[in-house]
Design a protein around this motif. Structure first.
Motif, mmCIF file in Angstrom:
data_model
loop_
_atom_site.group_PDB
_atom_site.id
_atom_site.type_symbol
_atom_site.label_atom_id
_atom_site.label_comp_id
_atom_site.label_asym_id
_atom_site.label_seq_id
_atom_site.Cartn_x
_atom_site.Cartn_y
_atom_site.Cartn_z
ATOM 1 N N ALA A 66 7.050 -25.091 -11.294
ATOM 2 C CA ALA A 66 5.833 -24.673 -12.003
ATOM 3 C C ALA A 66 6.131 -23.541 -12.980
ATOM 4 C CB ALA A 66 4.760 -24.244 -11.002
ATOM 5 N N ARG A 67 7.050 -22.654 -12.629
ATOM 6 C CA ARG A 67 7.392 -21.538 -13.513
ATOM 7 C C ARG A 67 8.107 -22.007 -14.778
ATOM 8 N NH1 ARG A 67 7.921 -18.908 -8.422
ATOM 9 N NH2 ARG A 67 10.100 -19.493 -8.138
ATOM 10 N N CYS A 68 8.752 -23.172 -14.724
ATOM 11 C CA CYS A 68 9.599 -23.635 -15.830
ATOM 12 C C CYS A 68 8.979 -24.740 -16.682
ATOM 13 C CB CYS A 68 10.922 -24.153 -15.270
ATOM 14 S SG CYS A 68 11.854 -22.891 -14.391
ATOM 15 N N ILE A 69 8.058 -25.489 -16.126
ATOM 16 C CA ILE A 69 7.588 -26.700 -16.814
ATOM 17 C C ILE A 69 6.707 -26.362 -18.019
ATOM 18 C CG2 ILE A 69 5.515 -27.081 -15.417
ATOM 19 C CD1 ILE A 69 6.510 -30.131 -15.476
ATOM 20 N N ARG A 70 6.852 -27.170 -19.047
ATOM 21 C CA ARG A 70 5.989 -27.133 -20.232
ATOM 22 C C ARG A 70 5.731 -28.584 -20.613
ATOM 23 N NH1 ARG A 70 6.488 -22.553 -18.912
ATOM 24 N NH2 ARG A 70 6.695 -20.673 -20.146
ATOM 25 N N CYS A 71 4.496 -29.045 -20.446
ATOM 26 C CA CYS A 71 4.158 -30.423 -20.800
ATOM 27 C C CYS A 71 2.660 -30.511 -21.069
ATOM 28 C CB CYS A 71 4.594 -31.408 -19.721
ATOM 29 S SG CYS A 71 3.756 -31.227 -18.137
ATOM 30 N N GLN A 72 2.217 -31.688 -21.504
ATOM 31 C CA GLN A 72 0.822 -31.858 -21.901
ATOM 32 C C GLN A 72 -0.074 -32.440 -20.814
ATOM 33 O OE1 GLN A 72 0.066 -33.583 -25.754
ATOM 34 N NE2 GLN A 72 2.003 -32.830 -26.559
ATOM 35 N N THR A 73 0.422 -33.379 -20.016
ATOM 36 C CA THR A 73 -0.489 -34.134 -19.157
ATOM 37 C C THR A 73 -0.238 -33.914 -17.663
ATOM 38 O OG1 THR A 73 0.921 -36.106 -19.077
ATOM 39 C CG2 THR A 73 -0.678 -35.960 -20.906
ATOM 40 N N LEU A 74 -1.312 -34.039 -16.911
ATOM 41 C CA LEU A 74 -1.200 -34.047 -15.450
ATOM 42 C C LEU A 74 -0.327 -35.205 -14.977
ATOM 43 C CD1 LEU A 74 -4.889 -33.348 -14.332
ATOM 44 C CD2 LEU A 74 -2.934 -31.834 -14.059
ATOM 45 N N GLU A 75 -0.402 -36.310 -15.690
ATOM 46 C CA GLU A 75 0.382 -37.486 -15.328
ATOM 47 C C GLU A 75 1.880 -37.170 -15.371
ATOM 48 O OE1 GLU A 75 -3.603 -38.891 -16.846
ATOM 49 O OE2 GLU A 75 -2.170 -37.352 -17.436
ATOM 50 N N HIS A 76 2.313 -36.511 -16.430
ATOM 51 C CA HIS A 76 3.730 -36.166 -16.541
ATOM 52 C C HIS A 76 4.121 -35.107 -15.503
ATOM 53 C CE1 HIS A 76 7.652 -35.660 -18.365
ATOM 54 N NE2 HIS A 76 7.468 -34.352 -18.264
ATOM 55 N N TYR A 77 3.293 -34.088 -15.368
ATOM 56 C CA TYR A 77 3.570 -33.030 -14.395
ATOM 57 C C TYR A 77 3.679 -33.617 -12.990
ATOM 58 C CZ TYR A 77 3.095 -28.390 -12.156
ATOM 59 O OH TYR A 77 3.277 -27.244 -11.413
#
Length: 122
Positions: A66-77
């Protein structure tokens, strides 16, 4: 498969996920529930952590992600989360629900969520 499960409910994570640029820049709260199907009989008899899935390792790995992720959608996360479970524990059946706690939708104060499964036999 028996009915044994390890359940992690209400894991709060601060992450930089969202369609809006400000969501990815500022970050926001997400909440996660996980359910892993695993035979708990051996650990139930032995009382040894090595005979089960260590949920503390999983929680720590998801907090780090969570500290590292950068994305647009809940689906990808959520796909990244499922990948992390698989990296830690192999092809264990898993259900998850990932909730965005404060979706930036005018006039909406509820939760938005995705429910995903992997390796579940039914």
């Amino acid at each position: 498969m028996n009915g044994d499960r390890i359940v992690v409910r209400g894991l709060r994570l601060w992450a930089h996920v969202g369609v809006l640029e400000q969501e990815r820049q500022r970050g926001q709260w997400f909440e996660l529930d996980l359910e892993l199907a695993v035979d708990l009989a051996l650990a139930g008899a032995s009382d040894r952590l090595d005979d089960t899935l260590d949920y503390s390792r999983l929680i720590g790995a998801l907090q780090q992600q969570a500290r590292c992720i950068r994305c647009q959608t809940l689906e990808h996360y959520s796909s990244c989360m499922l990948d992390r479970v698989e990296q830690l524990f192999g092809s264990v059946p898993v259900h998850l629900e990932l909730r965005k706690c404060n979706a930036p939708v005018p006039g909406f104060a509820g939760l938005v969520a995705v429910r995903r499964s992997r390796h579940w036999g039914f």
